[in-house]
Design an enzyme around this catalytic site. Structure first.
Site, PDB file in Angstrom:
ATOM      1  N   GLY A 190      49.101  39.070  43.557  1.00 51.94           N
ATOM      2  CA  GLY A 190      49.149  40.486  43.864  1.00 51.94           C
ATOM      3  C   GLY A 190      49.618  40.762  45.275  1.00 51.94           C
ATOM      4  N   ARG A 191      48.739  40.554  46.249  1.00 55.56           N
ATOM      5  CA  ARG A 191      49.051  40.951  47.620  1.00 55.56           C
ATOM      6  C   ARG A 191      50.241  40.197  48.217  1.00 55.56           C
ATOM      7  NH1 ARG A 191      42.932  41.501  49.849  1.00 55.56           N
ATOM      8  NH2 ARG A 191      42.528  40.575  47.809  1.00 55.56           N
ATOM      9  N   TYR A 251      33.323  47.305  38.688  1.00 59.18           N
ATOM     10  CA  TYR A 251      33.660  48.539  38.000  1.00 59.18           C
ATOM     11  C   TYR A 251      32.860  48.634  36.702  1.00 59.18           C
ATOM     12  CZ  TYR A 251      37.303  48.732  41.542  1.00 59.18           C
ATOM     13  OH  TYR A 251      37.964  48.764  42.743  1.00 59.18           O
ATOM     14  N   GLN A 289      47.147  47.209  33.246  1.00 62.20           N
ATOM     15  CA  GLN A 289      45.714  46.919  33.349  1.00 62.20           C
ATOM     16  C   GLN A 289      44.974  48.249  33.250  1.00 62.20           C
ATOM     17  OE1 GLN A 289      43.572  46.229  37.218  1.00 62.20           O
ATOM     18  NE2 GLN A 289      43.684  44.102  36.531  1.00 62.20           N
ATOM     19  N   CYS A 317      51.139  47.211  41.300  1.00 65.50           N
ATOM     20  CA  CYS A 317      50.869  45.893  41.873  1.00 65.50           C
ATOM     21  C   CYS A 317      51.519  44.865  40.970  1.00 65.50           C
ATOM     22  CB  CYS A 317      49.361  45.645  41.957  1.00 65.50           C
ATOM     23  SG  CYS A 317      48.903  44.115  42.759  1.00 65.50           S
ATOM     24  N   ARG A 364      40.188  40.792  32.544  1.00 60.13           N
ATOM     25  CA  ARG A 364      39.874  40.317  33.897  1.00 60.13           C
ATOM     26  C   ARG A 364      38.369  40.359  34.093  1.00 60.13           C
ATOM     27  NH1 ARG A 364      42.552  41.176  39.786  1.00 60.13           N
ATOM     28  NH2 ARG A 364      43.693  39.434  38.895  1.00 60.13           N
ATOM     29  N   ALA A 415      44.718  48.552  37.661  1.00 60.88           N
ATOM     30  CA  ALA A 415      43.598  49.503  37.568  1.00 60.88           C
ATOM     31  C   ALA A 415      44.060  50.903  37.193  1.00 60.88           C
ATOM     32  CB  ALA A 415      42.809  49.525  38.873  1.00 60.88           C
ATOM     33  N   LEU A 470      43.988  34.590  46.824  1.00 63.52           N
ATOM     34  CA  LEU A 470      44.522  33.842  47.957  1.00 63.52           C
ATOM     35  C   LEU A 470      45.398  32.668  47.508  1.00 63.52           C
ATOM     36  CD1 LEU A 470      41.518  33.909  50.454  1.00 63.52           C
ATOM     37  CD2 LEU A 470      43.532  35.379  50.380  1.00 63.52           C
TER      38      LEU A 470
END
Length: 332
Positions: A299-300, A158, A76, A2, A206, A34, A277
């Site tokens: 990211g996305r 997590y 990460q 990512c 994070r 991750a 976002l």
């Protein structure tokens, strides 16, 4: 992988900035997401990991490729805790038992994530020591692989976030109860990673700034946590939110988490990253140029548009170099 990127507020380049003597400037930061520190710490059986020398050797090729293209390679590192042992998202993401390739998750308390999830085994102090060392070993392997930035994942429900939140940490020993106790294990992991990572390179953390649930982890506790992270030499706090429980009401919208980064930056005096976002160049530029955060993590949007930095630079009036193979397509 990512991809994440950050802009420094001046329309000259896209990069991670304002990390004091450990600044990595003048390049994009591309970070694996991750990456598990142990087999049990994977979210799914198909997750990447960095718990062995063999994995570090493979990652070295990737980190070298990133550097070859004048970007900074980051990793990460994470442990999924009670949210481990699930199917990949595109196959439904449901929990997996041992008969279907799954395993026994561990957590601070034996409380499953949701109905149908495996009840995690409550961690002993020996487990905590083992996992702390796994994070430290992951930092060593990450350095061997050639990464220049490392981020410890303590968000999204997590393992390390599970210790922080009173919704998931029901312990009655020195690792649970009071805020001081709930911070204890995550801080020990952050300290172990900081001690293993070169002093000259940044360590990020994070966090989920809030659980979005009454009685859970919230912004004021995040600020207190960030103060302690700063004391042990963490360079930036990357402010996300949620993920602890499945029924949280999250008011998602453009840049809806940026104010968390602004509050932590203002109250603690530590560099922060805004995430969530953030899709438009002007939006990212506004967040950093007005001092809400020191970096914007994306990211996305990179999955939707791998050439987002080039498009963003053009919209902000910045001339950036294009890959030589694509220069014929560069707008005049």
């Amino acid at each position: 992988m990512c991809q994440y990127s950050a802009v420094d507020g001046t329309p000259t380049d896209w990069h991670l900035v304002h990390l004091g003597s450990r600044a990595i400037g003048g390049a994009a930061l591309v970070m694996t997401e991750a990456t598990a520190v142990s087999p049990e710490g994977r979210i799914t059986p198909f997750d990447t990991g960095i718990w062995s020398q063999e994995q570090a050797t493979v990652f070295r090729k990737i980190a070298g490729f990133i550097r070859q293209h004048r970007a900074v390679a980051g990793i990460q590192i994470a442990h999924a805790g009670r949210k481990a042992s699930t199917e990949v998202p595109w196959r439904g993401g449901k929990p997996l038992d041992s008969g279907n390739g799954g395993w026994q998750p561990v957590a601070p308390s034996p409380v499953p994530f949701a109905e149908g999830y495996i009840v995690p085994r409550e961690m002993t102090e020996a487990d905590m020591e083992r996992i702390r060392e796994a994070f430290a070993a992951a930092a060593r392997h990450g350095q061997e692989a050639g990464f220049e930035v490392i981020e410890v994942h303590m968000a999204h429900g997590y393992l390390l976030h599970e210790y922080l939140s009173p919704l998931t940490n029901r312990r009655t020993d020195v690792w649970g109860g009071s805020l001081e106790n709930r911070l204890r294990f995550p801080l020990s992991v952050a300290r172990a990673v900081r001690e293993e990572w070169p002093e000259s390179l940044p360590v990020l953390v994070r966090v989920s700034a809030t659980d979005w649930v009454e009685g859970g982890w919230d912004l004021q506790q995040t600020i207190a946590f960030a103060r302690e992270l700063k004391k042990i030499g963490i360079d930036m706090v990357d402010c996300s939110s949620g993920g602890t429980v499945p029924d949280a009401k999250v008011p998602a919208g453009p840049g809806f988490q940026a104010h968390f980064a602004a509050a932590v930056r203002r109250e603690v005096g530590i560099a922060t990253g805004a995430v969530g976002l953030i899709t438009e160049p002007a939006q990212a530029e506004q967040i950093v140029s007005t001092g809400m955060a020191d970096a914007v993590m994306i990211g996305r949007e990179f999955l939707r548009d791998p050439y987002w930095p080039l498009h963003a630079a053009r919209s902000l009036g910045v001339d950036m170099p294009w890959p030589p193979q694509y220069e014929r397509a560069k707008p005049l």
